[in-house]
Design a protein around this motif. Structure first.
Motif, PDB file in Angstrom:
ATOM      1  N   ASP A   1       6.228   1.191   6.593  1.00  0.00           N
ATOM      2  CA  ASP A   1       4.864   0.669   6.459  1.00  0.00           C
ATOM      3  C   ASP A   1       4.136   1.591   5.478  1.00  0.00           C
ATOM      4  O   ASP A   1       3.640   2.616   5.876  1.00  0.00           O
ATOM      5  CB  ASP A   1       4.197   0.647   7.831  1.00  0.00           C
ATOM      6  N   ASP A   2       4.110   1.362   4.188  1.00  0.00           N
ATOM      7  CA  ASP A   2       4.493   0.112   3.588  1.00  0.00           C
ATOM      8  C   ASP A   2       5.435   0.366   2.412  1.00  0.00           C
ATOM      9  O   ASP A   2       5.497  -0.409   1.478  1.00  0.00           O
ATOM     10  CB  ASP A   2       3.218  -0.604   3.139  1.00  0.00           C
TER      11      ASP A   2
ATOM     12  N   HIS B   1       0.822  -1.213   0.000  1.00  0.00           N
ATOM     13  CA  HIS B   1       0.000   0.000   0.000  1.00  0.00           C
ATOM     14  C   HIS B   1       0.854   1.261   0.000  1.00  0.00           C
ATOM     15  O   HIS B   1       1.918   1.298   0.635  1.00  0.00           O
ATOM     16  CB  HIS B   1      -1.018   0.001   1.151  1.00  0.00           C
TER      17      HIS B   1
ATOM     18  N   ASP C   1       3.787  -6.539   3.859  1.00  0.00           N
ATOM     19  CA  ASP C   1       3.361  -5.538   4.843  1.00  0.00           C
ATOM     20  C   ASP C   1       3.611  -6.040   6.261  1.00  0.00           C
ATOM     21  O   ASP C   1       2.972  -5.593   7.202  1.00  0.00           O
ATOM     22  CB  ASP C   1       1.872  -5.226   4.613  1.00  0.00           C
TER      23      ASP C   1
ATOM     24  N   GLU D   1      -4.812   1.779   2.782  1.00  0.00           N
ATOM     25  CA  GLU D   1      -4.866   0.597   3.644  1.00  0.00           C
ATOM     26  C   GLU D   1      -5.089   1.012   5.087  1.00  0.00           C
ATOM     27  O   GLU D   1      -5.821   0.369   5.827  1.00  0.00           O
ATOM     28  CB  GLU D   1      -3.561  -0.199   3.530  1.00  0.00           C
ATOM     29  N   GLU D   2      -4.471   2.128   5.490  1.00  0.00           N
ATOM     30  CA  GLU D   2      -4.504   2.545   6.895  1.00  0.00           C
ATOM     31  C   GLU D   2      -5.883   3.040   7.335  1.00  0.00           C
ATOM     32  O   GLU D   2      -6.147   3.134   8.532  1.00  0.00           O
ATOM     33  CB  GLU D   2      -3.460   3.646   7.156  1.00  0.00           C
TER      34      GLU D   2
HETATM   35 ZN   LIG Z   1       0.849  -1.518   6.333  1.00  0.00          ZN
END
Ligand SMILES: [Zn+2]
Length: 420
Positions: free
Chosen positions: A147-148, A86, A204, A181-182
């Motif tokens: 991340d990420d 992501h 991830d 994604e978060e």
């Molecule tokens: Zn992540």
């Protein structure tokens, strides 16, 4: 695979830093896709870099980027395999103006980024274990964004390697970069119809050699409490206080099944939000467990607690509604065990012991697995996600990129359906 293919750490580092510097914080309060305009900058850069590597890439209107590497030197039965990461970073900590610091051959001393931002190996055993590595951190004013972006850099490095070594046979590959994604909303607009992958590996995770193939089963429950209001001076025998009803309900939740009291494979009830007044109150809970029957037992128990509250407050009503959020990925892998087996084989081919673990949470991979594409999560080398002390090891990142490469080559040796 005859021997381990090698990714050049310095090139991987340069790539990672290029991505880390781009501000891609997502916003859970936005209804747009991507939730922030700034995510386009990295998506467009990745699209152009894929094209430069000779990989056709499509970026759709919601910010999903798909690059396709056609099969090379293998039979037509070799399945398509995906690699996913992501582009956004967590809104919990600033991701604006990330200025990475590189600590080469780190000797195990505390890394002081600012007076109050210190990476102390005494308190961070995962960091202590990487003594001698090149450690990458932020300057202490932002997160790092491993991340990420570590995952993105590792996938891109593997793609670059494959493209510059055209004699290496592999099946069709899909490179999938996603927004948001978060925020938990990233998969809502996932272009499933454009994906051909039999399975997909999300990059991830964190620690060297880990492969996460299990996550929670997740439900959310909203409980409504409906009382009867009355003037407090004349309330005896009349008032039914919704807030008191909610309080009674909360007391029935078993404390031994809370996030504070559990770890390992134990699940829980977790109250996340309350609102209301005398007449009406609302409580939101999340329910989690690795076993589906256990999470469903908790859903049923909520109904029993609701009936008990109604019995204790005659005239008051309690309404329970719930929604499934995601399911444990494990079920998808029991139907297609090769997905996990080949990942373990790929990690082992680097001389690393694969560690099969479970996540006390969920991932985009869990949602994708439910949609029919089994998607375990591979280590990517970052740690302390969503914080000013986020760090990554270049050596572990290099191993992650080599795992991607090894997986692409291993799947290239696999023809489906297997001849009888
Ligand atoms: Zn992540």
């Amino acid at each position: 695979m005859k021997q381990t293919e090698r990714i050049l750490p310095e090139k991987l580092l340069e790539r990672f830093i290029r991505y880390a510097k781009i501000w891609t914080t997502s916003d859970p309060h936005s209804a747009d896709s991507p939730t922030t305009e700034r995510q386009w900058e990295l998506l467009r850069l990745l699209s152009a870099e894929l094209e430069d590597l000779g990989v056709p890439a499509e970026l759709d209107e919601n910010g999903f980027l798909i690059g396709r590497l056609p099969a090379r030197g293998v039979g037509p039965q070799v399945p398509t395999v995906g690699f996913m990461a992501h582009v956004d970073t967590s809104p919990d900590v600033s991701g604006e103006g990330v200025s990475p610091r590189i600590h080469r051959r780190w000797q195990g001393d505390a890394i002081v980024l600012r007076d109050d931002v210190v990476l102390d190996p005494v308190q961070m055993p995962e960091l202590a274990a990487r003594k001698g590595d090149t450690i990458i951190t932020s300057d202490g004013t932002t997160l790092l964004g491993a991340d990420d972006k570590a995952g993105i850099a590792e996938i891109m490095a593997a793609v670059e390697y494959l493209q510059s070594n055209p004699d290496l046979p592999h099946g069709p590959l899909e490179i999938i970069f996603t927004p948001d994604e978060e925020t938990g909303k990233g998969m809502d607009r996932f272009p499933l119809e454009r994906i051909q992958s039999r399975c997909c590996y999300t990059l991830d995770g964190d620690e060297l050699g880990t492969l996460e193939a299990e996550c929670f089963n997740a439900y959310r429950a909203d409980i409504g409490f409906f009382g009867v209001s009355a003037h407090p001076g004349r309330a005896r025998g009349r008032l039914i206080n919704a807030i008191s009803m909610l309080g009674s309900f909360l007391e029935m939740l078993p404390g031994s099944e809370s996030p504070e009291a559990t770890d390992g494979r134990y699940g829980f009830y977790h109250s996340v939000e309350v609102s209301g007044h005398t007449e009406k109150a609302e409580l939101t809970l999340i329910l989690r467990d690795f076993e589906r029957n256990e999470v469903e037992r908790r859903v049923k128990a909520l109904q029993a607690f609701a009936s008990a509250v109604e019995a204790a407050y005659p005239g008051g009503k309690v309404k329970v509604s719930w929604v499934k959020q995601y399911l444990n990925m494990r079920e998808a892998f029991s139907e297609d065990p090769l997905v996990v087996e080949l990942a373990q084989k790929a990690i082992a081919s680097l001389g690393i012991s694969p560690v099969l673990t479970s996540i006390r949470g969920g991932t985009d991979g869990a949602r994708l697995s439910e949609l029919g594409i089994p998607s375990p999560n591979l280590f990517a080398g970052g740690h302390n996600f969503h914080s000013l002390t986020e760090w990554a090891s270049l050596e572990v990142m290099t191993c992650a990129a080599e795992t991607v490469l090894a997986l692409a080559l291993l799947w290239g040796e696999f023809e489906s359906p297997a001849p009888a």
